[in-house]
Every structure is written in C-alpha cells, then in structure tokens.
Design a protein around this motif. Structure first.
Motif, PDB file in Angstrom:
ATOM      1  N   ALA A   1       0.601  -0.736   0.249  1.00 57.01           N
ATOM      2  CA  ALA A   1      -0.240   0.042   0.122  1.00 57.01           C
ATOM      3  C   ALA A   1       0.842   1.027   0.190  1.00 57.01           C
ATOM      4  CB  ALA A   1      -0.890   0.163   1.056  1.00 57.01           C
ATOM      5  N   GLN A   2       1.582   2.066  -1.284  1.00 60.76           N
ATOM      6  CA  GLN A   2       1.981   3.358  -1.305  1.00 60.76           C
ATOM      7  C   GLN A   2       3.292   2.564  -0.979  1.00 60.76           C
ATOM      8  OE1 GLN A   2       1.046   5.530  -2.686  1.00 60.76           O
ATOM      9  NE2 GLN A   2      -0.749   5.348  -3.324  1.00 60.76           N
ATOM     10  N   ASN A   3       3.888   3.210  -0.304  1.00 62.86           N
ATOM     11  CA  ASN A   3       5.428   2.342  -0.044  1.00 62.86           C
ATOM     12  C   ASN A   3       5.113   1.836   1.483  1.00 62.86           C
ATOM     13  OD1 ASN A   3       4.448   4.793   1.903  1.00 62.86           O
ATOM     14  ND2 ASN A   3       6.748   4.717   2.853  1.00 62.86           N
ATOM     15  N   ILE A   4       3.883   0.804   2.203  1.00 66.87           N
ATOM     16  CA  ILE A   4       4.175   0.153   3.621  1.00 66.87           C
ATOM     17  C   ILE A   4       3.070  -1.045   2.612  1.00 66.87           C
ATOM     18  CG2 ILE A   4       2.676  -0.020   5.120  1.00 66.87           C
ATOM     19  CD1 ILE A   4       2.040   2.685   5.077  1.00 66.87           C
ATOM     20  N   VAL A   5       4.453  -1.974   3.361  1.00 65.12           N
ATOM     21  CA  VAL A   5       3.476  -3.028   3.099  1.00 65.12           C
ATOM     22  C   VAL A   5       2.743  -3.679   4.590  1.00 65.12           C
ATOM     23  CG1 VAL A   5       4.133  -5.953   2.081  1.00 65.12           C
ATOM     24  CG2 VAL A   5       5.643  -4.537   2.096  1.00 65.12           C
ATOM     25  N   VAL A   6       1.751  -4.136   4.270  1.00 65.72           N
ATOM     26  CA  VAL A   6       0.707  -4.522   5.604  1.00 65.72           C
ATOM     27  C   VAL A   6       0.446  -5.907   5.403  1.00 65.72           C
ATOM     28  CG1 VAL A   6      -1.335  -4.394   6.570  1.00 65.72           C
ATOM     29  CG2 VAL A   6      -1.082  -2.616   4.846  1.00 65.72           C
TER      30      VAL A   6
ATOM     31  N   ARG B   1      15.884  -7.725  11.970  1.00 63.19           N
ATOM     32  CA  ARG B   1      16.885  -8.176  12.214  1.00 63.19           C
ATOM     33  C   ARG B   1      17.922  -9.279  11.025  1.00 63.19           C
ATOM     34  NH1 ARG B   1      15.563 -12.239  17.497  1.00 63.19           N
ATOM     35  NH2 ARG B   1      15.210 -11.248  18.657  1.00 63.19           N
ATOM     36  N   VAL B   2      16.923  -8.822   9.535  1.00 62.53           N
ATOM     37  CA  VAL B   2      17.303  -9.310   8.811  1.00 62.53           C
ATOM     38  C   VAL B   2      18.400  -8.369   8.030  1.00 62.53           C
ATOM     39  CG1 VAL B   2      16.777  -9.840   6.598  1.00 62.53           C
ATOM     40  CG2 VAL B   2      15.894 -10.870   7.967  1.00 62.53           C
ATOM     41  N   GLU B   3      17.754  -6.734   8.403  1.00 64.67           N
ATOM     42  CA  GLU B   3      18.357  -5.564   8.016  1.00 64.67           C
ATOM     43  C   GLU B   3      17.983  -5.312   6.455  1.00 64.67           C
ATOM     44  OE1 GLU B   3      21.943  -5.549   9.614  1.00 64.67           O
ATOM     45  OE2 GLU B   3      21.651  -5.413  11.994  1.00 64.67           O
ATOM     46  N   HIS B   4      16.896  -6.000   6.299  1.00 61.01           N
ATOM     47  CA  HIS B   4      17.206  -6.197   4.475  1.00 61.01           C
ATOM     48  C   HIS B   4      17.441  -4.414   4.410  1.00 61.01           C
ATOM     49  CE1 HIS B   4      14.631  -6.492   0.896  1.00 61.01           C
ATOM     50  NE2 HIS B   4      14.701  -7.330   1.414  1.00 61.01           N
ATOM     51  N   ALA B   5      17.947  -4.191   3.046  1.00 58.21           N
ATOM     52  CA  ALA B   5      18.333  -2.959   2.432  1.00 58.21           C
ATOM     53  C   ALA B   5      16.726  -2.205   2.379  1.00 58.21           C
ATOM     54  CB  ALA B   5      19.564  -3.340   0.850  1.00 58.21           C
ATOM     55  N   LYS B   6      15.875  -3.080   1.553  1.00 59.33           N
ATOM     56  CA  LYS B   6      14.639  -2.064   0.733  1.00 59.33           C
ATOM     57  C   LYS B   6      13.396  -1.874   2.580  1.00 59.33           C
ATOM     58  CE  LYS B   6      14.973  -4.113  -3.493  1.00 59.33           C
ATOM     59  NZ  LYS B   6      14.105  -4.566  -4.771  1.00 59.33           N
TER      60      LYS B   6
ATOM     61  N   ALA C   1       7.063   0.796  -5.338  1.00 63.24           N
ATOM     62  CA  ALA C   1       8.178   0.111  -6.098  1.00 63.24           C
ATOM     63  C   ALA C   1       8.856  -0.749  -4.731  1.00 63.24           C
ATOM     64  CB  ALA C   1       9.486   0.509  -7.096  1.00 63.24           C
ATOM     65  N   GLU C   2       9.750  -0.559  -3.837  1.00 59.30           N
ATOM     66  CA  GLU C   2      10.145  -1.257  -2.845  1.00 59.30           C
ATOM     67  C   GLU C   2       8.724  -2.065  -2.759  1.00 59.30           C
ATOM     68  OE1 GLU C   2      12.988   1.133  -1.111  1.00 59.30           O
ATOM     69  OE2 GLU C   2      14.182   1.279  -2.163  1.00 59.30           O
ATOM     70  N   ALA C   3       7.850  -1.607  -1.983  1.00 62.46           N
ATOM     71  CA  ALA C   3       6.832  -2.242  -1.091  1.00 62.46           C
ATOM     72  C   ALA C   3       6.506  -3.137  -1.798  1.00 62.46           C
ATOM     73  CB  ALA C   3       5.994  -1.124  -0.666  1.00 62.46           C
ATOM     74  N   ARG C   4       6.289  -3.071  -2.892  1.00 60.46           N
ATOM     75  CA  ARG C   4       5.879  -4.192  -3.794  1.00 60.46           C
ATOM     76  C   ARG C   4       6.808  -5.257  -3.967  1.00 60.46           C
ATOM     77  NH1 ARG C   4       4.204   0.045  -7.221  1.00 60.46           N
ATOM     78  NH2 ARG C   4       5.923   0.043  -8.935  1.00 60.46           N
ATOM     79  N   SER C   5       7.601  -5.199  -4.108  1.00 62.06           N
ATOM     80  CA  SER C   5       9.211  -6.002  -4.283  1.00 62.06           C
ATOM     81  C   SER C   5       9.079  -6.775  -3.223  1.00 62.06           C
ATOM     82  CB  SER C   5      10.941  -5.111  -4.454  1.00 62.06           C
ATOM     83  OG  SER C   5      11.796  -6.082  -4.289  1.00 62.06           O
ATOM     84  N   VAL C   6       9.240  -5.783  -1.540  1.00 65.90           N
ATOM     85  CA  VAL C   6       8.697  -6.661  -0.589  1.00 65.90           C
ATOM     86  C   VAL C   6       7.990  -7.447  -0.623  1.00 65.90           C
ATOM     87  CG1 VAL C   6       8.828  -6.096   2.505  1.00 65.90           C
ATOM     88  CG2 VAL C   6      10.294  -5.118   0.413  1.00 65.90           C
ATOM     89  N   ALA C   7       6.860  -6.967  -0.532  1.00 63.62           N
ATOM     90  CA  ALA C   7       6.044  -7.822  -0.219  1.00 63.62           C
ATOM     91  C   ALA C   7       5.368  -8.790  -0.999  1.00 63.62           C
ATOM     92  CB  ALA C   7       3.856  -6.179  -1.300  1.00 63.62           C
ATOM     93  N   ALA C   8       6.098  -8.876  -2.120  1.00 61.55           N
ATOM     94  CA  ALA C   8       6.937 -10.353  -3.219  1.00 61.55           C
ATOM     95  C   ALA C   8       7.563 -11.299  -2.196  1.00 61.55           C
ATOM     96  CB  ALA C   8       6.950  -9.963  -4.204  1.00 61.55           C
TER      97      ALA C   8
ATOM     98  N   LEU D   1       7.657 -11.665   0.959  1.00 59.63           N
ATOM     99  CA  LEU D   1       6.843 -12.273   1.636  1.00 59.63           C
ATOM    100  C   LEU D   1       5.788 -13.247   1.907  1.00 59.63           C
ATOM    101  CD1 LEU D   1       6.938  -8.574   4.118  1.00 59.63           C
ATOM    102  CD2 LEU D   1       8.813 -10.464   4.580  1.00 59.63           C
ATOM    103  N   THR D   2       5.816 -12.479   0.877  1.00 56.27           N
ATOM    104  CA  THR D   2       3.916 -12.945   0.511  1.00 56.27           C
ATOM    105  C   THR D   2       5.178 -14.791  -0.283  1.00 56.27           C
ATOM    106  OG1 THR D   2       2.764 -11.549  -0.539  1.00 56.27           O
ATOM    107  CG2 THR D   2       2.611 -13.898  -1.599  1.00 56.27           C
ATOM    108  N   ASP D   3       6.402 -15.127  -1.018  1.00 55.05           N
ATOM    109  CA  ASP D   3       6.478 -16.049  -0.890  1.00 55.05           C
ATOM    110  C   ASP D   3       6.672 -16.971   0.115  1.00 55.05           C
ATOM    111  OD1 ASP D   3       6.657 -16.095  -4.046  1.00 55.05           O
ATOM    112  OD2 ASP D   3       9.060 -14.749  -3.929  1.00 55.05           O
ATOM    113  N   ALA D   4       7.214 -16.169   1.148  1.00 55.61           N
ATOM    114  CA  ALA D   4       8.206 -16.831   2.602  1.00 55.61           C
ATOM    115  C   ALA D   4       6.616 -17.007   3.729  1.00 55.61           C
ATOM    116  CB  ALA D   4       9.110 -15.488   3.220  1.00 55.61           C
ATOM    117  N   ILE D   5       5.075 -16.490   3.285  1.00 53.68           N
ATOM    118  CA  ILE D   5       4.087 -17.334   3.835  1.00 53.68           C
ATOM    119  C   ILE D   5       3.797 -18.751   2.794  1.00 53.68           C
ATOM    120  CG2 ILE D   5       1.823 -16.596   4.125  1.00 53.68           C
ATOM    121  CD1 ILE D   5       2.360 -13.614   3.679  1.00 53.68           C
ATOM    122  N   GLY D   6       3.837 -18.581   1.503  1.00 52.77           N
ATOM    123  CA  GLY D   6       3.747 -19.680   1.028  1.00 52.77           C
ATOM    124  C   GLY D   6       2.427 -19.515   0.176  1.00 52.77           C
TER     125      GLY D   6
END
Length: 157
Positions: A97-102, A119-124, A143-150, A152-157
C-alpha cells in the motif's frame, strides 16, 4: 503467605528462565504473577527489560495459546531462515500500500514478525511497526513495497 522480596538481576533472570521453561507463561502479567508466586517482587518495567535481555520469544503452545520460550542457545540462527520460519508459520498475507507493506498474521504474532524482519536488516526496509496481528513494513517507495511484499508472500507460502 510467602514474603515477597526483590532478587538481584542474575537470580531474577534465572528464575524467569526456569519459569518459562517449566510452564506456559503467555504474557508479562502472567510472568509477574508467577514471579510473585515464587516470592519475587518485581515491577512490570523490570519484567519488560528482563524479557528483552533474555531474548524471550513469543510462540504458541499446542493449543494455540501464547507462550514465552527461551531462545535456542548454541547456534546462532540465520535471520533470513528465522524470518522464513515465522512467516510460514504465522503469516497470512502481505499486501503493498504505497510505500508500506501490510503483513497480516495470527493474533499475537506480529511483533515476532517485525523483530525477525528487523534482524534481517533488509536493504529495502526502512523500519517496522507491529500491532497484535498486523505488521507494517515501511519502504522508501511503492516499487520497493511491491518487491518486499512479493518476497514476504513467497515466504508465507
């Protein structure tokens, strides 16, 4: 009635470790009551500090109730593996959602997800903010929010 007394930090933290390893303690209030039952007088602020210093992690017991556990000693876990495990177990969805991932999760698990992300210290990731079942992941732009959301979605399964 047992007299309550203050214990030195080391003794108090050993008592806390013993209590959470022997029985289900799901909140700081429950921990304060368990400590009182063991004769230890302690403030909520001190308990909060002890929980942080001991690295207690909140998880769920077999019935789904919240529970503090001691961190695994001996091996330092990979922060990315920890994040993946927490997300796959408790994560429900990640929506940009804009520059935020919920990130929506099971009740009571959002702080663990935020901590694992930090703890991951993710660059984005600029930072995180957690409620009970929602973690906000702040990025610099959409754009970074969409990338991070993708991711996290992969990790969620």
């Amino acid at each position: 009635m047992q007299e309550l007394r203050q214990l030195p930090k080391g003794q108090r933290q050993r008592l806390i470790a013993s209590l959470v390893s022997r029985r289900r303690v799901g909140s700081q209030h429950e921990l304060q009551e368990a400590l009182k039952g063991a004769g230890c007088d302690v403030t909520q602020a001190t308990i909060s500090r002890d929980v942080r210093e001991l690295g207690l992690e909140k998880t769920r017991d077999v019935l789904g109730r919240p529970r503090y556990v001691l961190p695994e000693r001996g091996r330092r876990s990979n922060p990315r593996e920890t994040l993946g495990a927490v997300l796959s177990q408790f994560g429900r969805q990640a929506v940009p959602a804009q520059n935020i991932v919920v990130v929506q999760s099971e009740l009571g698990t959002a702080p663990a997800i935020a901590r694992a992300l930090d703890r991951v210290e993710h660059a984005k990731v600029v930072g995180t903010l957690a409620g009970d079942d929602t973690c906000l992941v702040i990025t610099r732009d959409s754009a970074e929010a969409r990338s991070v959301a993708a991711e996290l979605t992969d990790a969620i399964g």
